[in-house]
Design an enzyme around this catalytic site. Structure first.
Site, mmCIF file in Angstrom:
data_model
loop_
_atom_site.group_PDB
_atom_site.id
_atom_site.type_symbol
_atom_site.label_atom_id
_atom_site.label_comp_id
_atom_site.label_asym_id
_atom_site.label_seq_id
_atom_site.Cartn_x
_atom_site.Cartn_y
_atom_site.Cartn_z
ATOM 1 N N SER A 420 8.614 32.512 57.296
ATOM 2 C CA SER A 420 9.562 31.785 56.457
ATOM 3 C C SER A 420 10.763 31.345 57.288
ATOM 4 C CB SER A 420 10.021 32.705 55.321
ATOM 5 O OG SER A 420 10.555 31.940 54.278
ATOM 6 N N TYR A 580 22.049 24.366 48.870
ATOM 7 C CA TYR A 580 22.526 23.408 49.865
ATOM 8 C C TYR A 580 22.491 22.015 49.238
ATOM 9 C CZ TYR A 580 22.302 27.523 52.752
ATOM 10 O OH TYR A 580 22.495 28.786 53.226
HETATM 11 C C1 LIG Z 1 18.344 35.924 58.342
HETATM 12 C C2 LIG Z 1 17.770 34.996 57.300
HETATM 13 C C3 LIG Z 1 17.981 33.634 57.411
HETATM 14 C C4 LIG Z 1 17.441 32.751 56.473
HETATM 15 N N1 LIG Z 1 17.568 31.408 56.641
HETATM 16 C C5 LIG Z 1 16.894 30.544 55.858
HETATM 17 C C6 LIG Z 1 16.837 29.159 56.138
HETATM 18 O O1 LIG Z 1 17.395 28.680 57.122
HETATM 19 N N2 LIG Z 1 16.155 28.356 55.284
HETATM 20 C C7 LIG Z 1 15.508 28.857 54.198
HETATM 21 O O2 LIG Z 1 14.908 28.088 53.445
HETATM 22 N N3 LIG Z 1 15.523 30.159 53.919
HETATM 23 C C8 LIG Z 1 16.169 31.008 54.730
HETATM 24 N N4 LIG Z 1 16.120 32.357 54.484
HETATM 25 C C9 LIG Z 1 15.319 32.841 53.357
HETATM 26 C C10 LIG Z 1 13.910 33.208 53.829
HETATM 27 O O3 LIG Z 1 13.198 32.064 54.266
HETATM 28 C C11 LIG Z 1 13.110 33.852 52.717
HETATM 29 O O4 LIG Z 1 12.970 32.926 51.663
HETATM 30 C C12 LIG Z 1 13.768 35.123 52.205
HETATM 31 O O5 LIG Z 1 14.189 35.938 53.285
HETATM 32 C C13 LIG Z 1 12.829 35.931 51.308
HETATM 33 O O6 LIG Z 1 11.666 36.295 51.988
HETATM 34 P P1 LIG Z 1 11.469 37.786 52.604
HETATM 35 O O7 LIG Z 1 11.691 38.737 51.496
HETATM 36 O O8 LIG Z 1 10.044 37.772 53.099
HETATM 37 O O9 LIG Z 1 12.453 37.951 53.715
HETATM 38 C C14 LIG Z 1 16.692 33.254 55.397
HETATM 39 C C15 LIG Z 1 16.518 34.626 55.279
HETATM 40 C C16 LIG Z 1 17.016 35.499 56.219
HETATM 41 C C17 LIG Z 1 16.733 36.977 56.067
#
Ligand SMILES: Cc1cc2nc3c(=O)[nH]c(=O)nc-3n(C[C@H](O)[C@H](O)[C@H](O)COP(=O)(O)O)c2cc1C
Ligand SMILES: Cc1cc2nc3c(=O)[nH]c(=O)nc-3n(C[C@H](O)[C@H](O)[C@H](O)COP(=O)(O)OP(=O)(O)OC[C@H]3O[C@@H](n4cnc5c(N)ncnc54)[C@H](O)[C@@H]3O)c2cc1C
Length: 817
Positions: A420, A580
């Site tokens: 992601s 955003y």
């Molecule tokens: C450090 C960090 C940075 C993130 N930056 C973005 C991003 O740039 N664009 C985006 O769509 N989601 C971003 N997210 C959200 C993740 O893509 C994801 O949707 C979210 O962490 C939930 O998934 P997970 O539980 O597997 O971590 C970010 C998440 C984390 C932890």
């Protein structure tokens, strides 16, 4: 102690029996307004885990229950003329009447004072006259109502109608009948309760209930206690074929809409406590309220026995039970929503539908089912392999579902795992650094089919923080080309570019310095659809974008898209989520414009769709485009799941090949329902309602979850964020743990030597020989050999709790000396 128990249902009686058994000196009085043998409902179901607790707590009650049990292991799914059976589930049931008779007899034998056909004294009278008041007075608890300020009850009414019925047909399994009628789909939940009959619950969405003409059938003045025979006659017409010539039986049976009850607290003052249905309800489709009520009773009796005083006991009781009940309620919520939306799954083939219905609460997973019934999962996996092949994906080889390939337009992905998008806040003036090369390159080498960049900003002003990466200068394009080059040269993974603009959430600190906080100095002006700050009093008030400025930003998106193609990206994703800029246009919380870019959902979507269409026109036709959306804002008045379906359709019409379904982060007022795979139901909704390909994301915790999500048809791809920060080679390790070796998880040549889990160190000494293990606790040379049996629900997820969230069995309850 003088203990008053309001309500002689399973919760009240079982508590009274246990508490009296533990402390015979207690004076316990139970009031039940109905006659002793005057009870509603048919069978009550228990799982093996609940029975374990009951067996330990009171062997006498357990032995009596056991003599009555109907036991079975199978769940039969009757769907589209086929029956698909899933085995190994371990249920037992008995009739509610018999259960209450057993509990009454036990209470009488122990000296509990019981008053039937007697309304309990008022709550205030009991609270002042007794040391402890147990409000086991059911879902409509008058005690709870009397002290509502302390208990803080909330009831969430749901959209299905259901009716508890019985039949004299004795089913040989737990039965789901999915019946397509001219009015819509109707489901039957059936299970045997003894040698004479089965519970037969008929349920349907309220729209179907209306269409089937049930609304006007029951007389408005149906007296309490009477069944709705007009509806039962209609049910017999519609569903009689299920039970052949057998009869449908009624017992105070009438249509109900399920309400999920949650209470902020289960106690009032120092001595009134809620138990069972009075404290909480959980949809019947994942196990009966009787089970929860009896588990509550067991815990409360044990806490009273273990703790020094009533106050400590009530605190310990709630601390013990609340997380278990809430976990059950979360699973029940997922299950009830699944049944509410059942109509959206009836396009699925029987194998997939059966897997879907059985894993609906997310507690039972692909891995659990493989342990319970390997044939069932093998059949589902084989169906999925054949289905993929029919769609031109893969060879038809049966592999874990996550390792089947996927195609988006001209792009073939080797498996269903996506890294992601995650902002690393490590770019210099928008130029990605060596950190990005190692981070993204490492994830691609680690086996994910698709690695997404972080949100790459289309302009300096569109960055979230000074550390955000961009695609608005030649040096950015060059640096990205180095990264895509590595991915393509050294791995078989693909790499996607997420493009976005920060809008009102721009000009803030790096994540680890203060998320969403404005910079201490060097802030740049932020913009948005409307001049509403993200955090009033903290964030900048955004400048409301003019039509000319919107055109300029659209041109930036197109320029970045063209640069992304030149830089070698395989896929581009437009970031329309998380509050955003483009997400701000879509959400009614952030868009108050009165021009063509505001107002209705169509108006609010106009600008994001125009941007998407302009990018699509610039992006090569063979390459796919996706869009990330926030499917709900998690606030009243924000984007709803129904809106999300329309949003997805609009982007698909503009050329989106898949919808990446995230949620929230639009407003700091949001109240998300966090939990494992908590956003997946939104992906499920969009995919099954529209037929569009989706990416699920959000606390997808294990490869078992990924297999379950993909096989049940809740998403086409599963994106994992933080799991990949924990383990960059997450996919390769998932393959090794599943014993999978194949094109879906190809180790880079350089790493092949490490493609098996590292060997554990040798244990000291020879392993004990089974034949020599004594039955007694003390084994050879004083060593203690635990006798271990795997929990049927599979892996343990947290100390003392199985994956199914069930409580560990309490050790035998013993009276304190
Ligand atoms: C450090 C960090 C940075 C993130 N930056 C973005 C991003 O740039 N664009 C985006 O769509 N989601 C971003 N997210 C959200 C993740 O893509 C994801 O949707 C979210 O962490 C939930 O998934 P997970 O539980 O597997 O971590 C970010 C998440 C984390 C932890
Ligand atoms: C129509 C219907 C059918 C059901 N059928 C089934 C089924 O077949 N299987 C199943 O597992 N679950 C069934 N349930 C759900 C199940 O009954 C509950 O989840 C479970 O019984 C909860 O146990 P409890 O002891 O907390 O409450 P209850 O069983 O509801 O017991 C509460 C008792 O308190 C009594 N009471 C309330 N107020 C007073 C008062 N002021 N004075 C004296 N007595 C009072 C009530 O008469 C009742 O007997 C059914 C529910 C309904 C509404």
């Amino acid at each position: 102690m003088r203990i008053a128990v309001v309500g002689g249902g399973p919760g009240g009686l079982y508590f009274a029996a246990l508490a009296k058994q533990l402390r015979p000196a207690h004076q316990i009085t139970v009031w039940e307004r109905n006659a002793a043998d005057d009870t509603f409902g048919f069978g009550v179901v228990f799982s093996d885990e609940t029975l374990g607790g009951i067996e330990h707590a009171d062997p006498a009650v357990y032995a009596a229950m056991q003599r009555e049990f109907a036991r079975w292991d199978d769940i039969d799914v009757h769907y589209r003329g086929q029956v698909i059976t899933s085995g190994g589930h371990g249920f037992a049931a008995l009739s509610r009447k018999r259960l209450l008779a057993i509990l009454r007899r036990r209470c009488a034998g122990l000296g509990v004072e019981m008053h039937f056909r007697t309304q309990a004294p008022g709550p205030a009278v009991l609270a002042s006259g007794y040391d402890l008041v147990i409000a086991a007075d059911g879902a409509n608890s008058a005690t709870r109502a009397a002290f509502a300020d302390s208990f803080g009850p909330q009831v969430e009414m749901r959209r299905c109608k259901y009716i508890w019925l019985g039949t004299d047909l004795v089913f040989d399994a737990f039965k789901f009948y999915i019946e397509q009628t001219p009015h819509g789909v109707i489901q039957v939940h059936g299970y045997p309760y003894d040698a004479t009959g089965s519970t037969f619950i008929v349920e349907m969405h309220s729209d179907v209930w209306q269409a089937a003409g049930f609304a006007g059938l029951a007389p408005a003045d149906l007296p309490p206690g009477q069944s709705d025979h007009a509806s039962i006659a209609r049910i017999t017409e519609l569903l009689g074929h299920i039970i052949g010539g057998h009869s449908i039986e009624a017992n105070n049976s009438r249509w109900i809409s399920f309400g999920t009850l949650r209470c902020a607290s289960w106690r009032h003052g120092g001595n009134v406590v809620l138990l069972g249905d009075a404290a909480h309800t959980a949809h019947f489709s994942i196990g009966s309220g009787t089970k929860l009520a009896m588990e509550d009773a067991l815990a409360l009796a044990a806490c009273l026995n273990e703790q020094p005083d009533v106050d400590a006991a009530l605190t310990a009781y709630e601390a013990e039970r609340r997380p278990i009940v809430e976990s059950t309620q979360r699973a029940a919520q997922a299950s009830l929503e699944w049944f509410e939306n059942l109509g959206q799954y009836t396009h699925q083939d029987p194998e997939q539908f059966a897997f879907n219905i059985i894993t609906r609460s997310r507690r039972v997973t692909h891995g659990n089912l493989r342990l319970r019934d390997p044939e069932f999962t093998a059949r589902a996996d084989a169906w999925f392999a054949a289905d993929c092949k029919r769609r031109g994906l893969g060879t038809g080889a049966v592999v874990p579902p996550m390792f089947q390939p996927m195609r988006l337009r001209g792009l073939e992905l080797k498996n269903r795992v996506v890294v992601s998008a995650m902002d690393m806040y490590s770019a210099a003036d928008g130029t990605p650094s060596d950190f990005h090369l190692v981070h993204l390159g490492g994830k691609a080498a680690g086996g994910a089919g698709l690695v997404m960049t972080e949100m790459v900003c289309v302009s300096a002003a569109g960055r979230i923080t000074p550390g955000c990466a961009g695609m608005y200068a030649p040096e950015h394009e060059q640096a990205w080309r180095r990264i895509t080059g590595f991915v393509h040269e050294y791995t078989t993974g693909k790499i996607g570019l997420q493009l976005g603009h920060s809008g009102r959430k721009g000009s803030t600190k790096l994540m680890w310095e203060g998320i969403d906080e404005p910079l201490d100095d060097g802030n740049w002006p932020v913009c948005g659809p409307s001049p509403i700050p993200y955090q009033p009093g903290v964030s900048q008030v955004p400048h409301e974008l003019t039509a000319a400025e919107l055109d300029a930003i659209m041109a930036e998106f197109v320029a970045a898209t063209l640069a992304g193609d030149r830089a070698g990206f395989d896929l581009v994703e437009l970031h329309c989520a998380h509050g955003y800029l483009l997400s701000e246009f879509i959400s009614p919380v952030t868009n108050r414009r009165t021009d063509r870019y505001g107002g209705s959902l169509a108006g609010r979507l106009r600008y994001p769709i125009e941007v998407f269409a302009a990018m699509r026109a610039a992006w090569p036709a063979r390459k796919p485009m996706t869009v990330r959306i926030s499917a709900t804002d998690w606030v009243p008045g924000g984007t709803t799941p129904d809106d999300a379906v329309e949003i997805a359709r609009a982007f698909a019409a503009a050329g989106a090949d898949a919808i990446d379904v995230s949620t929230g982060q639009v407003t700091p007022d949001e109240r998300p329902a966090f939990g494992r795979s908590y956003q997946t139901p939104f992906s499920d909704l969009i995919r099954n309602r529209t037929g569009l390909a989706t990416v699920a994301v959000g606390v997808i915790s294990s490869w078992d979850d990924v297999n379950s999500i993909i096989l049940a048809g809740r998403a086409d791809l599963a994106a994992l964020g933080r799991a990949h920060l924990y383990d960059p080679s997450w996919t390769l390790h998932a393959a090794a743990e599943q014993g999978y070796a194949g094109p879906g998880a190809d180790w880079p040549d350089q790493w092949v030597a490490g493609s098996r889990p590292p060997q554990a160190g040798r244990a000291d000494g020879p392993k004990p020989r089974l034949a020599l293990i004594h039955d007694t606790a003390a084994g050879i040379a004083g060593t203690r050999h635990a006798r271990w049996r795997p929990a049927p629900s599979g892996e343990r997820t947290a100390a003392g709790r199985t994956a199914a969230g069930r409580p560990p069995a309490r050790s035998t309850l013993e009276a304190r000396p």
